[in-house]
Design a protein around this motif. Structure first.
Motif, PDB file in Angstrom:
ATOM      1  N   ALA A 177       0.834  -1.196   0.000  1.00  0.00           N
ATOM      2  CA  ALA A 177       0.000   0.000   0.000  1.00  0.00           C
ATOM      3  C   ALA A 177       0.874   1.252   0.000  1.00  0.00           C
ATOM      4  CB  ALA A 177      -0.927   0.005   1.216  1.00  0.00           C
ATOM      5  N   PRO A 178       0.528   2.253  -0.806  1.00  0.00           N
ATOM      6  CA  PRO A 178       1.315   3.490  -0.840  1.00  0.00           C
ATOM      7  C   PRO A 178       1.331   4.182   0.524  1.00  0.00           C
ATOM      8  CG  PRO A 178      -0.263   3.414  -2.654  1.00  0.00           C
ATOM      9  CD  PRO A 178      -0.617   2.299  -1.730  1.00  0.00           C
ATOM     10  N   PHE A 179       2.375   4.982   0.743  1.00  0.00           N
ATOM     11  CA  PHE A 179       2.388   5.863   1.895  1.00  0.00           C
ATOM     12  C   PHE A 179       1.275   6.895   1.710  1.00  0.00           C
ATOM     13  CE2 PHE A 179       6.883   4.584   1.348  1.00  0.00           C
ATOM     14  CZ  PHE A 179       7.065   3.942   2.557  1.00  0.00           C
ATOM     15  N   THR A 180       0.624   7.249   2.783  1.00  0.00           N
ATOM     16  CA  THR A 180      -0.443   8.247   2.712  1.00  0.00           C
ATOM     17  C   THR A 180      -0.191   9.336   3.744  1.00  0.00           C
ATOM     18  OG1 THR A 180      -1.821   7.017   4.293  1.00  0.00           O
ATOM     19  CG2 THR A 180      -2.140   6.546   1.944  1.00  0.00           C
ATOM     20  N   GLY A 181      -0.699  10.528   3.451  1.00  0.00           N
ATOM     21  CA  GLY A 181      -0.528  11.629   4.387  1.00  0.00           C
ATOM     22  C   GLY A 181      -0.949  12.939   3.763  1.00  0.00           C
ATOM     23  N   THR A 182      -0.400  14.026   4.291  1.00  0.00           N
ATOM     24  CA  THR A 182      -0.745  15.365   3.814  1.00  0.00           C
ATOM     25  C   THR A 182       0.523  16.187   3.619  1.00  0.00           C
ATOM     26  OG1 THR A 182      -1.016  16.198   6.074  1.00  0.00           O
ATOM     27  CG2 THR A 182      -2.992  15.372   4.955  1.00  0.00           C
ATOM     28  N   GLU A 183       0.467  17.063   2.644  1.00  0.00           N
ATOM     29  CA  GLU A 183       1.528  18.046   2.433  1.00  0.00           C
ATOM     30  C   GLU A 183       0.957  19.429   2.666  1.00  0.00           C
ATOM     31  OE1 GLU A 183       4.871  19.531  -0.830  1.00  0.00           O
ATOM     32  OE2 GLU A 183       3.074  18.510  -1.545  1.00  0.00           O
ATOM     33  N   THR A 184       1.646  20.203   3.498  1.00  0.00           N
ATOM     34  CA  THR A 184       1.298  21.601   3.709  1.00  0.00           C
ATOM     35  C   THR A 184       2.448  22.445   3.182  1.00  0.00           C
ATOM     36  OG1 THR A 184      -0.003  21.067   5.682  1.00  0.00           O
ATOM     37  CG2 THR A 184       0.663  23.356   5.383  1.00  0.00           C
ATOM     38  N   ARG A 185       2.193  23.173   2.105  1.00  0.00           N
ATOM     39  CA  ARG A 185       3.217  24.012   1.483  1.00  0.00           C
ATOM     40  C   ARG A 185       2.917  25.466   1.779  1.00  0.00           C
ATOM     41  NH1 ARG A 185       3.144  24.553  -4.821  1.00  0.00           N
ATOM     42  NH2 ARG A 185       2.224  26.582  -4.314  1.00  0.00           N
ATOM     43  N   ILE A 186       3.922  26.197   2.228  1.00  0.00           N
ATOM     44  CA  ILE A 186       3.757  27.630   2.435  1.00  0.00           C
ATOM     45  C   ILE A 186       4.659  28.373   1.455  1.00  0.00           C
ATOM     46  CG2 ILE A 186       3.056  27.398   4.839  1.00  0.00           C
ATOM     47  CD1 ILE A 186       5.855  28.288   5.673  1.00  0.00           C
ATOM     48  N   ASP A 187       4.096  29.442   0.874  1.00  0.00           N
ATOM     49  CA  ASP A 187       4.786  30.185  -0.168  1.00  0.00           C
ATOM     50  C   ASP A 187       5.325  31.521   0.307  1.00  0.00           C
ATOM     51  OD1 ASP A 187       3.898  28.049  -1.630  1.00  0.00           O
ATOM     52  OD2 ASP A 187       2.445  29.163  -2.823  1.00  0.00           O
ATOM     53  N   ASP A 188       5.028  31.886   1.546  1.00  0.00           N
ATOM     54  CA  ASP A 188       5.594  33.111   2.119  1.00  0.00           C
ATOM     55  C   ASP A 188       5.868  32.858   3.588  1.00  0.00           C
ATOM     56  OD1 ASP A 188       3.028  35.011   3.486  1.00  0.00           O
ATOM     57  OD2 ASP A 188       2.679  33.097   2.508  1.00  0.00           O
ATOM     58  N   ALA A 189       6.760  33.655   4.148  1.00  0.00           N
ATOM     59  CA  ALA A 189       7.225  33.399   5.512  1.00  0.00           C
ATOM     60  C   ALA A 189       6.106  33.458   6.530  1.00  0.00           C
ATOM     61  CB  ALA A 189       8.320  34.409   5.875  1.00  0.00           C
ATOM     62  N   ALA A 190       5.065  34.261   6.274  1.00  0.00           N
ATOM     63  CA  ALA A 190       3.963  34.381   7.218  1.00  0.00           C
ATOM     64  C   ALA A 190       2.981  33.210   7.118  1.00  0.00           C
ATOM     65  CB  ALA A 190       3.216  35.693   6.984  1.00  0.00           C
ATOM     66  N   GLY A 191       3.106  32.400   6.063  1.00  0.00           N
ATOM     67  CA  GLY A 191       2.216  31.257   5.902  1.00  0.00           C
ATOM     68  C   GLY A 191       0.845  31.610   5.367  1.00  0.00           C
ATOM     69  N   ALA A 192       0.688  32.813   4.804  1.00  0.00           N
ATOM     70  CA  ALA A 192      -0.622  33.229   4.294  1.00  0.00           C
ATOM     71  C   ALA A 192      -0.927  32.616   2.938  1.00  0.00           C
ATOM     72  CB  ALA A 192      -0.687  34.749   4.201  1.00  0.00           C
ATOM     73  N   GLY A 194      -0.148  29.493   0.003  1.00  0.00           N
ATOM     74  CA  GLY A 194       0.316  28.122  -0.106  1.00  0.00           C
ATOM     75  C   GLY A 194      -0.823  27.183  -0.419  1.00  0.00           C
ATOM     76  N   LEU A 195      -0.593  25.896  -0.167  1.00  0.00           N
ATOM     77  CA  LEU A 195      -1.640  24.920  -0.433  1.00  0.00           C
ATOM     78  C   LEU A 195      -1.520  23.748   0.529  1.00  0.00           C
ATOM     79  CD1 LEU A 195      -0.298  22.251  -2.000  1.00  0.00           C
ATOM     80  CD2 LEU A 195      -0.292  23.801  -3.931  1.00  0.00           C
ATOM     81  N   LYS A 196      -2.622  22.986   0.603  1.00  0.00           N
ATOM     82  CA  LYS A 196      -2.663  21.775   1.399  1.00  0.00           C
ATOM     83  C   LYS A 196      -3.273  20.678   0.556  1.00  0.00           C
ATOM     84  CE  LYS A 196      -3.940  19.992   5.973  1.00  0.00           C
ATOM     85  NZ  LYS A 196      -4.571  20.331   7.285  1.00  0.00           N
ATOM     86  N   GLN A 197      -2.686  19.497   0.618  1.00  0.00           N
ATOM     87  CA  GLN A 197      -3.196  18.417  -0.215  1.00  0.00           C
ATOM     88  C   GLN A 197      -2.941  17.060   0.434  1.00  0.00           C
ATOM     89  OE1 GLN A 197      -1.186  19.202  -3.894  1.00  0.00           O
ATOM     90  NE2 GLN A 197       0.798  18.530  -3.165  1.00  0.00           N
ATOM     91  N   GLU A 198      -3.842  16.124   0.130  1.00  0.00           N
ATOM     92  CA  GLU A 198      -3.647  14.734   0.516  1.00  0.00           C
ATOM     93  C   GLU A 198      -2.697  14.087  -0.485  1.00  0.00           C
ATOM     94  OE1 GLU A 198      -7.296  12.515   1.309  1.00  0.00           O
ATOM     95  OE2 GLU A 198      -8.358  14.426   1.147  1.00  0.00           O
ATOM     96  N   MET A 199      -1.949  13.076  -0.020  1.00  0.00           N
ATOM     97  CA  MET A 199      -0.964  12.447  -0.888  1.00  0.00           C
ATOM     98  C   MET A 199      -1.018  10.929  -0.768  1.00  0.00           C
ATOM     99  SD  MET A 199       2.357  14.888  -0.168  1.00  0.00           S
ATOM    100  CE  MET A 199       3.272  14.307  -1.584  1.00  0.00           C
ATOM    101  N   TYR A 200      -0.824  10.263  -1.905  1.00  0.00           N
ATOM    102  CA  TYR A 200      -0.546   8.827  -1.976  1.00  0.00           C
ATOM    103  C   TYR A 200       0.792   8.708  -2.685  1.00  0.00           C
ATOM    104  CZ  TYR A 200      -5.513   8.246  -0.896  1.00  0.00           C
ATOM    105  OH  TYR A 200      -6.753   8.293  -0.299  1.00  0.00           O
ATOM    106  N   PHE A 201       1.774   8.129  -2.031  1.00  0.00           N
ATOM    107  CA  PHE A 201       3.168   8.277  -2.464  1.00  0.00           C
ATOM    108  C   PHE A 201       3.863   6.919  -2.489  1.00  0.00           C
ATOM    109  CE2 PHE A 201       7.612   8.787  -1.037  1.00  0.00           C
ATOM    110  CZ  PHE A 201       8.104   9.635  -2.016  1.00  0.00           C
ATOM    111  N   MET A 202       4.597   6.656  -3.588  1.00  0.00           N
ATOM    112  CA  MET A 202       5.397   5.435  -3.654  1.00  0.00           C
ATOM    113  C   MET A 202       6.677   5.715  -4.444  1.00  0.00           C
ATOM    114  SD  MET A 202       5.855   2.335  -2.741  1.00  0.00           S
ATOM    115  CE  MET A 202       4.259   1.852  -2.073  1.00  0.00           C
ATOM    116  N   PRO A 203       7.836   5.347  -3.878  1.00  0.00           N
ATOM    117  CA  PRO A 203       9.098   5.500  -4.608  1.00  0.00           C
ATOM    118  C   PRO A 203       9.472   4.213  -5.349  1.00  0.00           C
ATOM    119  CG  PRO A 203       9.558   5.062  -2.290  1.00  0.00           C
ATOM    120  CD  PRO A 203       8.048   5.042  -2.453  1.00  0.00           C
TER     121      PRO A 203
END
Length: 253
Positions: A177-192, A194-203
């Motif tokens: 089963a793939p790794f699952t989780g969330t990514e929280t990306r911030i595009d500025d230092a204040a965190g205002a 960016g984006l948030k997304q669910e992930m299914y990940f396999m290397p």
């Protein structure tokens, strides 16, 4: 009282949401890589894209929380929001916070799984697809990713396929089963921003003809919000090429 107010941003100082990252990275920081390992890998048939002279500024940072011990971080040199060509440094820190692995990564392609069957395959929900023991890239699949005929010849040689092996779980398992989780990306230092997304990940990984390993990171991303707007949703699958990088070859200022 002054210290408590400062922790909540009430002391007049702008609070940074990108503090405390591995290697001291920050948005706006400069990231420099020694190029020789990337040049050597590309000459040996790697699909990695070389960084441009302008690919030194850390434009965004993210923390990826997966169902594994430790933490995964990405420092974006190109976010890929417009042209879907991300470039980032990916770091894995163990459960004690020590950096255990670094990869330089460039996006190869992005696809949209339009049917329910495709989505199930790319999330592994049906017990096959993402998580299978191997993954094959066919030469004809890469006709529109911007590689020249000479570059394709260097990558594929006389073959029409590249075979990668799953780099997780038991090697002989028919499915992991793939790794699952969330990514929280911030595009500025204040965190205002960016984006948030669910992930299914396999290397997946393959050995390059001249030595060394090339990783194919396949990630299904389900966007849940952009700049705090929960109405901006979507799903796509990113195919990313990653090369391991020694920590002493990375400088962040």
């Amino acid at each position: 009282m002054r210290g408590i107010a400062g922790n909540h941003g009430a002391d007049g100082k702008a609070r940074r949401e990108d503090d405390g990252l591995p290697l001291g990275a920050r948005i706006g920081g400069m990231l420099k890589l020694q190029m020789s390992p990337l040049i050597r890998a590309q000459a040996n048939g790697s699909l990695i894209a070389m960084p441009r002279d302008t690919d030194t500024l850390i434009q965004a940072v993210s923390q990826i929380k997966l169902n594994l011990a430790g933490g995964l971080y990405r420092y974006y040199l190109a976010k890929g929001d417009d042209d879907a060509k991300e470039k980032f440094l990916q770091l894995y820190a163990d459960d004690k916070g020590a950096v255990a692995e670094i990869m330089y990564c460039t996006q190869l392609a992005r696809v949209i799984p339009e049917t329910e069957e495709d989505q199930d395959a790319y999330t592994g929900r049906s017990g096959f697809g993402l998580g299978d023991p191997t993954y094959t890239l066919w030469r004809e699949q890469l006709d529109d990713v911007g590689l020249s005929e000479d570059e394709l010849a260097t990558v594929f040689g006389d073959s029409d396929r590249l075979d990668y092996v799953r780099d997780a779980g038991e090697r002989n398992a028919t499915f992991v089963a793939p790794f699952t989780g969330t990514e929280t990306r911030i595009d500025d230092a204040a965190g205002a921003q960016g984006l948030k997304q669910e992930m299914y990940f396999m290397p997946y990984v393959r050995e390059l003809p001249g030595g060394g390993s090339e990783y194919l990171l396949i990630t299904t991303e389900i966007i849940s919000s952009v700049n705090g707007d929960n109405s901006k949703r979507g799903i796509h699958v990113d195919f990313v090429i990653g090369l391991p990088v020694e920590q002493e070859r990375v400088v962040i200022q």
